[in-house]
Enzyme design. Sequence first.
Site, PDB file in Angstrom:
ATOM      1  CD  GLU A 449      -2.924   1.201   2.288  1.00 23.42           C
ATOM      2  OE1 GLU A 449      -3.163   0.121   2.857  1.00 23.42           O
ATOM      3  OE2 GLU A 449      -3.552   2.255   2.539  1.00 23.42           O
ATOM      4  NE  ARG A 527      -9.690   0.099   9.278  1.00 23.52           N
ATOM      5  CZ  ARG A 527     -10.954   0.004   8.830  1.00 23.52           C
ATOM      6  NH1 ARG A 527     -11.736  -0.977   9.269  1.00 23.52           N
ATOM      7  NH2 ARG A 527     -11.429   0.879   7.985  1.00 23.52           N
ATOM      8  CD  GLU A 908      -8.764  -4.389   5.591  1.00 26.60           C
ATOM      9  OE1 GLU A 908      -9.778  -3.721   5.248  1.00 26.60           O
ATOM     10  OE2 GLU A 908      -7.766  -3.892   6.102  1.00 26.60           O
TER      11      GLU A 908
END
Lengths: 976, 976
Positions: A449, A527, A908
């Site tokens: 990423e 998160r 995910e």
Amino acid sequence: MTASPISDLNPVFMAAGCKLTLMDKDTSREVQMDDSFFTGYRKTVVRPQEILVSVHIPYSKKFQFVSAFKQSPRREDDISIVTTAMSVTFAPGTEVVEDIRLSYGGMAPTTVLAKKTANKLLGRQWGEELLQEACLSLAEEMTLDPSAPGGMVTYRRTLTLSLFYKFFLTVLQKLRLQGVGTQEVSSDCVSATEVYQPETPSGIQIYQAVPEGQSQDDVVGRPMMHLSALKQATGEAVYCDDIPLYENELYLVLITSTKAHARILSVDVSAAKRCPGVVCCLFADDVPGSNITGVKQDETVFADGQVSCVGHIIGAVVADTQVHAQRAAKAVKIQYEELQPIVTIQEAIAARSFYEPIRTLQSGDLEAGFKQAQHTLEGEIHIGGQEHFYLETYVTLAVPRGEDGEMELFVSTQSPSDSQCIVAQALGVPANRVLVRVKRMGGGFGGKESRTTALSTVVAVAANKLKRPVRCMLDRDEDMLITGGRHPFYGKYKVGFLNSGKVVALDVSLYSNAGNSTDLSLAIMERALFHMENSYSIPNIRGQGFMCRTNLPSNTAFRGFGGPQGMMVAESWITDVAHSLGRSAEEVRRLNLYVEGEPTPYNQVLHGVTLDRCWDECLSRSGYEQRRAAVDLHNRQNRWTKRGLSVVPTKFGISFTATFLNQAGALVHIYKDGSVLMTHGGTEMGQGLHTKMVQVASRVLGIPSSKIHISETSTNTVANTSPTAASASSDLNGAAVCNACEILLKRLEPFKTKNPRGSWEDWVKAAYFERVNLSANGFFKTPDLGYSFDTNSGRAFNYFSYGVACSEVEIDCLTGAHKNLKTTIVMDVGLSLNPAIDIGQVEGGFMQGLGLFTLEELHYSPQGVLLTRGPGSYKIPAFGDIPKQLTVSLLRDAPNDKAIFASKAVGEPPLFLASSIFYAIKDAIMAARAESGITGPFRLDSPASAERIRIACSDRFTKLCPPAEPGTFRPWSVQV
Amino acid sequence: MTASPISDLNPVFMAAGCKLTLMDKDTSREVQMDDSFFTGYRKTVVRPQEILVSVHIPYSKKFQFVSAFKQSPRREDDISIVTTAMSVTFAPGTEVVEDIRLSYGGMAPTTVLAKKTANKLLGRQWGEELLQEACLSLAEEMTLDPSAPGGMVTYRRTLTLSLFYKFFLTVLQKLRLQGVGTQEVSSDCVSATEVYQPETPSGIQIYQAVPEGQSQDDVVGRPMMHLSALKQATGEAVYCDDIPLYENELYLVLITSTKAHARILSVDVSAAKRCPGVVCCLFADDVPGSNITGVKQDETVFADGQVSCVGHIIGAVVADTQVHAQRAAKAVKIQYEELQPIVTIQEAIAARSFYEPIRTLQSGDLEAGFKQAQHTLEGEIHIGGQEHFYLETYVTLAVPRGEDGEMELFVSTQSPSDSQCIVAQALGVPANRVLVRVKRMGGGFGGKESRTTALSTVVAVAANKLKRPVRCMLDRDEDMLITGGRHPFYGKYKVGFLNSGKVVALDVSLYSNAGNSTDLSLAIMERALFHMENSYSIPNIRGQGFMCRTNLPSNTAFRGFGGPQGMMVAESWITDVAHSLGRSAEEVRRLNLYVEGEPTPYNQVLHGVTLDRCWDECLSRSGYEQRRAAVDLHNRQNRWTKRGLSVVPTKFGISFTATFLNQAGALVHIYKDGSVLMTHGGTEMGQGLHTKMVQVASRVLGIPSSKIHISETSTNTVANTSPTAASASSDLNGAAVCNACEILLKRLEPFKTKNPRGSWEDWVKAAYFERVNLSANGFFKTPDLGYSFDTNSGRAFNYFSYGVACSEVEIDCLTGAHKNLKTTIVMDVGLSLNPAIDIGQVEGGFMQGLGLFTLEELHYSPQGVLLTRGPGSYKIPAFGDIPKQLTVSLLRDAPNDKAIFASKAVGEPPLFLASSIFYAIKDAIMAARAESGITGPFRLDSPASAERIRIACSDRFTKLCPPAEPGTFRPWSVQV
């Protein structure tokens, strides 16, 4: 003859009393493979000029019994931690030991014989007394320095005893079978003698059929095969490094730091430059644009005077071939002034080495919550990191276009646009000069990423300087060394709860090991905090997140992006709550599950909660109640194998938490012949995104998917794309594709109306000749997002994906090995766009989580040197780790009104369900501990490796091998 | 020692009486370079073992005069048609010839001496009688077989006389200077003795400045430099074949027919396959998709059993290098059964070998018109074809992408989308598998509109079969042989007119030599018909167009696309009208010019006509009246050089006549850093399209052009693009770019409003973070188009570009050579987007037209074999052909409301203005003919080559060399 001290065969040869015939050109001789055979680490009595002609393996005698045991981190294709072979010969017709040889690998620099112990056992009766004597003696004889290479010192010592015990029982059984033995192996110990036999796993996949009457051409909802599946299976699929070489192409190899924290005193490239094929060496001064780089602009393309991790990129060598470049890179001499590194989270906490900001997420009244609580408990858990282990390592091919600073890059990256911008910054050109093309990746998992730019910038700088194509694909060891992985987390919690098990207050601190730059660590920590309560409604809660600045390679995104770590801590305290109350963990979990309309700690009210449906279906599909009874029965009947059962829910928030990333574009062309070329902002990394996007376009355009093609993702077709991440790519790009296709469909409408019986090709041709624009640029942004930590308000997520898994395992209390017996997963993916792909994602995510929580361990030295740099030492799940029965069921009739065609994200969310294996193991350990009279909560760090399982199953053998006092020695590896 | 019969030096050596010293290892000898020196074609008395040691050139004596003359098609860098050196020695103090040597090149297989003539002149007085005797004798001695290689037999014979006459005059002058001569060269003959001295041409470029107050950032209307100019000047600009080789790349060479029309009996590749480096040979059976191809699907990728032109592609050889592939291609043995070819238009007419349909365009009442006419005349003109002679020949690099039949092609083509579709068809895959990328071409001129697929399909088929990159760039001779050019036209007309010169009726038949496939011939013929009246209003008119099917390589688009040919015929009859009336052509032209509001023959009413303005400005800028007087004076004073003057208007219809092609797309991305990447449907071939498009985007977006970049044209960014052709690419793509930019600007508006003091980058960044789509797909179709031949109604063109040129030339009546003295062009390009580029287009178009109408000749044998295959034999204009004074003025204050920013198309319209040179030559010839008492209309075919000029200037010398009776011999070349 490697003479490896962890050879599987050498202990067997030694215990069996083998003889080797050696020969040189003059003479021949025979040597006994006894304790004098190995003269040192990888050394033997064999002379250099001698060859091994034969190995004489004696037949075993009537009253001789030989067994061999091997314990490795993973069952398949792995090297031993400890291996042993034992041979005992009894005086005929008796249980009196006449001869005994106990040979061990993994306990010294050579394969060794436990001679002292063997001597002590000679003439003794094969019974409980002998066992005790043997264990005491082995514990004394088979010692290891607490700093011994390979680590796991206590575990290895314990294994010498545990495996002897297995031998003891096995021999007892055999004596009895020969009619000699007097003692019987008690039935609860029989399973300790069983030899592991691999079984073929079987799976069941359950999904909802498409509604009756859906057109055959409409493949949405059907289990359409991944469009690259056959090519990938046959090896024909083209990856970045499969692009043919250019004739004038060069290869780049990185020069990286061997120190975790140091000043660079000097770099000497004179020897490197003399190496054959070398074209140039590159350092910070060679960067034409900005040497400052990275997501948060706190990194450098090349180290600037100082290094902050092992693997820190200092420079690069460019040569005609990889071999030449590697040779030259090794010839670069760097002098360092070493500085004290911070490697572990605990070291960072001690030094208060944190990145700003320290995030807090709080709701309810914590004080009141704890006051209300009838019990409180505190606990902690460490969750190890994880290597992405994408099959395809980092790779970039940079091709200068020869003018205007233009460069075309082929990169294996999840973020073409970021690669474009960051490369442009390094080259000192506007982004419009850099084209990044991505056909597919051989896996990404978040590892591609943000971090791929570390390589792409270097390769682009080289290509720009040399005006020639430059390629670099990292070798696995380089990739593992240089690139970070999943953040290790350390969670500390205090939880307040009622007698019922209802949790009323929670205070949790999360510490992540961020490494040497910020990268995405803040979003990952956020998160983690957003998932700190997992699926449980906690009225009073506070979470704090600390990003530890350490001298490790910067850790980064990894499937789940902090979510699994946050949830893992939650499952730890909810298990503790159950244990402390003596209740079943499932009961406590069920009790605390969110229900429709409840708010999260970040004040997002939950709608469309399917946790209860998933939970109930999972329990019923898995036959939970019967299994629980069966597990309990097994555990009552077996002392040394224990089974465990666990049901774990998950709730995963879907959206990038950085609101601006929730956008996507698409570009759809209908060519004159009716064929459609489509591209969108997302990248294909094996997850099937392109297949799904073709399905979406096929439905909207109303044409067979065979007419639609996606070739690649590129920055000149769709601009400013967000990374393919956060599980949101089907949602975002699907909506953008849909947008583009709807525009096109509307333009074609008049031609369909005019010629209703015409074919697609007729309409397209007519539209073309009428000069209708047959290209459309689609766009989508997720509406109504925008959470603020400052006010703890605003929607953080578009919606949530839910799932529940029930797993059953069996542990071998003596070795710590475990078997994954059965897992049942119920996953809410809305109305699946493609059940084949979605179930593949569930299974794949689950298995990757299984690796995370039970198997994969990155070992770092106290000085921050990564010791596990390849598949030989770093073990991801193998076939044998798949649950013997794996059932995946996609929840029926669960449309999601927030995403394309009522689907849900799936990339995910399923990963965390693998924690059901972890907690099943913990459940089994609890049963084992109960045999030793130990009850109540206990700490089990992740992964639940064989070592941790064995040590947690505290018993008479472990007691004989107490760990060395921490701080009195320098361990081989540290928990980072 | 090539001993070429057209050596420039050998005649001089021979005439001067040079001696050569030759030597071998043993001996040395001296030989005289006389008529015994050359023993045959390219053979001499020099023995193989001898080398030339020295050349002894004798000093000329006091009464010796030596001159040399060379006549070649082009003045610079060209080989002779005829070359001569003459030496005469007089008896001291007399005009009596003592010795004379007349040496000629180009009149035999060797350099020759006119010995008979020389002998006859010995002892004779240097005077008119000697001249007559010499001419008669030379005409007899210096004969040529009418089939002689090189052709131009009559011309060459005439030159032997004409050049002797020049020598005669020159010697007369010199004798007089030495005080010996008694005769004076009359003043009107002096100019025949003048030696040509090249002069540096000078140019004036006039354009309107942008309005005061226009922002400096707004570059529209400014003479911004072509964005690639510097790179092209330095050689850094990247063309297709500059793309680095792939390591596994192969080279392809075509196997082509040596026969114009034949059945293929057998193909033997056995020898070819044995050649080193050969990988494979390809033929029709190797085409995986359709072997049928071409614009009209009447062609094949590889010949299928029959060939219909020399250069017809039969197969291909693929090898590791070009040299190896070429060697192997030569080793392929093909047996043919020859069939009768049709090569010329006249042969086609005789055989009625026409492609369907025969187009007729008619308006008014032809019969009534001719009745009304006070005079009628008939005439005809043949207009030769033209080789595109782009600097970069055809080239394709095909790179298979390894899966799904994907192929990436780098092609030098004006039609990426057509290339994509046609390659896909040949490969048997949908268009969405083929990506065509075009960065730039090294010239196109229409030659890369439709025909490039002939190579691209073959290369793609090879790459597909071999799964390796394959490249082919044609050598110049291959390119000239295989690819067609501008259609030769033959026009036959009958014109009715009044005493005033007003034309009231016209019946014209146009015949084009289309070659062996239809290709674009119909559209080209239609455009010829649409331009058959050029700029003249003809009330009663009929045009018929016949496309001749011949056995030449298919002729194709070429700048002007039939328009110049149609207009050339018009200028022929209007000149004839003037000649027959004894009026000046300019008067007749002016009289017949269209005025505002008149309809064309295809019933399109003209609006915004600027012909009168252009005409008047051209006449005034050129000082027409004074020049006319000066020309007349010159012609009165000079017998052997004549000057001519001509003013020619042009009106060029702008639009593709195939309505559906009048569409364009664009794709504009604004990247996060504010840089803009743009692409559109047009290709850059040096014409500056990309520069103009950047200017358009810059104005619309309101940002400096430096922030905007165009990298290339590609089929995956803009789909279904029309060819870059018809001069319409700035109009069409400019509007599409404008459309895209306006969409983007509107999206940015809120951010500009919110932060009016912010920078472009601020607004872009803010918009990105607000998730605004920063990509836009623009589109444009020209409104209100749609002509129908069936009804002769509907608008054929969006608008017209107008221009007028006035040219003055001087011809050498004895040699046919001419000098371009002065040209003044006034061109209406609306409000120029970029005067630098537009004037460049006017100048370039004019010069290319100058080549067409005065210089360039493709020679074909009667069997259809192209004899001119390179720059050695095919002459495009050189520096010396540029008019000595060239003035280009862009008409002021002429906004065009039909195209982007009031501009007009400019690519093709100026080309025809070069016919002003042709008609100035014709004007000069008329003056020469008048000296011989010949008046009235005469036929002059195009190009007005030296040969044609000389022959048309009928005089006493030409009369001595009458042409052979047609049909009695097989000419070296034919007028196709």
